[in-house]
Design a protein around this motif. Structure first.
Motif, PDB file in Angstrom:
ATOM      1  N   TRP A 224       0.837  -1.209   0.000  1.00  0.00           N
ATOM      2  CA  TRP A 224       0.000   0.000   0.000  1.00  0.00           C
ATOM      3  C   TRP A 224       0.864   1.248   0.000  1.00  0.00           C
ATOM      4  N   ARG A 225       1.909   1.264   0.810  1.00  0.00           N
ATOM      5  CA  ARG A 225       2.800   2.426   0.876  1.00  0.00           C
ATOM      6  C   ARG A 225       3.531   2.620  -0.448  1.00  0.00           C
ATOM      7  N   MET A 269      -6.208  -7.039  -6.969  1.00  0.00           N
ATOM      8  CA  MET A 269      -6.132  -8.115  -5.986  1.00  0.00           C
ATOM      9  C   MET A 269      -5.713  -9.435  -6.644  1.00  0.00           C
ATOM     10  N   LYS A 270      -6.196  -9.662  -7.866  1.00  0.00           N
ATOM     11  CA  LYS A 270      -5.844 -10.889  -8.595  1.00  0.00           C
ATOM     12  C   LYS A 270      -4.354 -10.914  -8.912  1.00  0.00           C
ATOM     13  N   ILE A 271      -3.826  -9.772  -9.357  1.00  0.00           N
ATOM     14  CA  ILE A 271      -2.402  -9.688  -9.679  1.00  0.00           C
ATOM     15  C   ILE A 271      -1.563  -9.847  -8.415  1.00  0.00           C
ATOM     16  N   TRP A 294      -4.022  -5.321   2.689  1.00  0.00           N
ATOM     17  CA  TRP A 294      -4.599  -6.162   1.649  1.00  0.00           C
ATOM     18  C   TRP A 294      -4.322  -7.654   1.857  1.00  0.00           C
ATOM     19  N   TYR A 295      -3.652  -7.987   2.939  1.00  0.00           N
ATOM     20  CA  TYR A 295      -3.260  -9.381   3.168  1.00  0.00           C
ATOM     21  C   TYR A 295      -4.456 -10.338   3.156  1.00  0.00           C
ATOM     22  N   ASP A 296      -5.504 -10.022   3.936  1.00  0.00           N
ATOM     23  CA  ASP A 296      -6.645 -10.928   4.045  1.00  0.00           C
ATOM     24  C   ASP A 296      -7.326 -11.161   2.705  1.00  0.00           C
TER      25      ASP A 296
END
Length: 357
Positions: A224-225, A269-271, A294-296
């Motif tokens: 994210w950063r 998210m897929k990538i 975004w881990y989960d």
């Protein structure tokens, strides 16, 4: 005259929209960011016949060096559009200073002969009052914040200024709307340098060196950063970005695309899941740390289970904030913020309000 101001989260097409008279474009911030769409937005606005302007967002570092950086990036446009300083609280280490803005505009004038106009929220005019003898006032204040070009009654004080040059009266619908109380002749008079110096036409050695030495490290940064930094222009462009991000490039680029366009989330998210399965983000606690919020969701895709929404972060609205401006600061599409908080047209927000993003 009516017009808009745009940054990287608006398109070139928006910069050249019909029915308006002028477009003011974000060019730089601090001493490391350049709006990647600046040239395209400038050209689009020009083709539409708009009067144009360029602004620098203050980061609160050395004002002379920030002024040098601004001019170094837009030197070919000096004299062709007004220049402006964006003085806001967000990401501004010098917020509260009553001398920073004056030092910045004097540096700009010494190099170009141009006095920039000063953008500031209505409640903070006192911070830039020292610029009043030289610069026009571009004030931000939203009586209704409606997604409309109907200009409301002006009900703000102008401090040290006798009059307002430009009034940003709404950000309704995610678009900053402005009205200028001058005509095209006055606009061009503000834009045109009277005594351009060699420094305005040539990048100084100091700026060249600073840009050349600028580097970016992916160490200990979450996706994210890194994506937010990419949107902000901190990882470079093209081959430079590929080299800078290294093995993280594909995933971070996908995440950056999502931050700029909410519709790209599923693809991103897929990538990220694909890159995770390749081992790019490591395993166990290392993977969790790098993927962060975004881990989960990514792990759920890999496991073929129901996606779990990441924990919400919050931002407290400040006076003068707009959804588009907040989105720019956070690296999140303004439409995403609006959707998560149930904000609908005319997209009104209030100081003190906590927004999930």
């Amino acid at each position: 005259m009516k017009g808009i101001d745009v940054a990287s989260y608006q398109t070139a097409a928006q910069a050249g929209m019909s029915g308006i008279d002028f477009t003011i474009i974000k060019a730089t911030q601090g001493r490391s960011y350049v709006n990647p769409l600046c040239n395209a937005q400038w050209d689009s606005a020009g083709k539409a016949g708009h009067l144009r302007g360029l602004y620098h967002y203050a980061s609160g570092g050395d004002p002379a060096k920030e002024a040098d950086y601004f001019i170094a990036q837009i030197k070919n446009y000096v004299g062709k559009g007004i220049l402006a300083l964006d003085w806001e609280a967000g990401e501004n280490a010098a917020w509260g200073s009553k001398t920073w803005a004056l030092r910045f505009v004097k540096r700009i004038h010494s190099k170009t002969g141009v006095w920039p106009v000063i953008y500031v929220q209505a409640s903070a005019i006192a911070q830039v009052a020292s610029c009043a003898p030289y610069c026009g006032l571009w004030i931000a204040g939203y009586p209704t914040n409606a997604a409309s070009w109907t200009v409301p009654s002006f009900n703000y004080g102008t401090g040290a200024w006798k009059a307002v040059t430009i009034w940003q009266f709404s950000s309704g619908g995610g678009l900053d709307r402005n009205v200028a109380h001058i005509d095209s002749k006055d606009w061009n008079a503000i834009a045109k340098a009277k005594a351009t110096t060699k420094a305005a036409a040539k990048v100084t050695t100091a700026v060249k060196t600073a840009v050349k030495k600028a580097s970016y490290s992916t160490k200990r940064k979450t996706v994210w950063r890194m994506a937010t930094d990419t949107v902000a222009g901190k990882t470079g462009n093209g081959k430079t970005r590929v080299k800078t991000l290294g093995k993280y490039y594909a995933g971070v680029q996908a995440a950056a695309n999502y931050l700029m366009h909410d519709s790209k989330k599923a693809e991103a998210m897929k990538i990220l899941a694909t890159e995770t399965k390749k081992g790019v983000f490591g395993t166990g606690s290392t993977r969790k740390a790098i993927l962060g919020t975004w881990y989960d969701e990514v792990q759920a895709i890999i496991n073929g289970t129901t996606k779990v929404a990441p924990a919400a972060r919050t931002y407290t609205v400040k006076s003068g904030d707009t959804l588009s401006g907040i989105g720019s600061k956070l690296g999140v599409a303004w439409a995403t913020i609006a959707s998560k908080n149930g904000i609908k047209s005319p997209y009104t927000i209030y100081p003190g309000e906590k927004l999930k993003y």
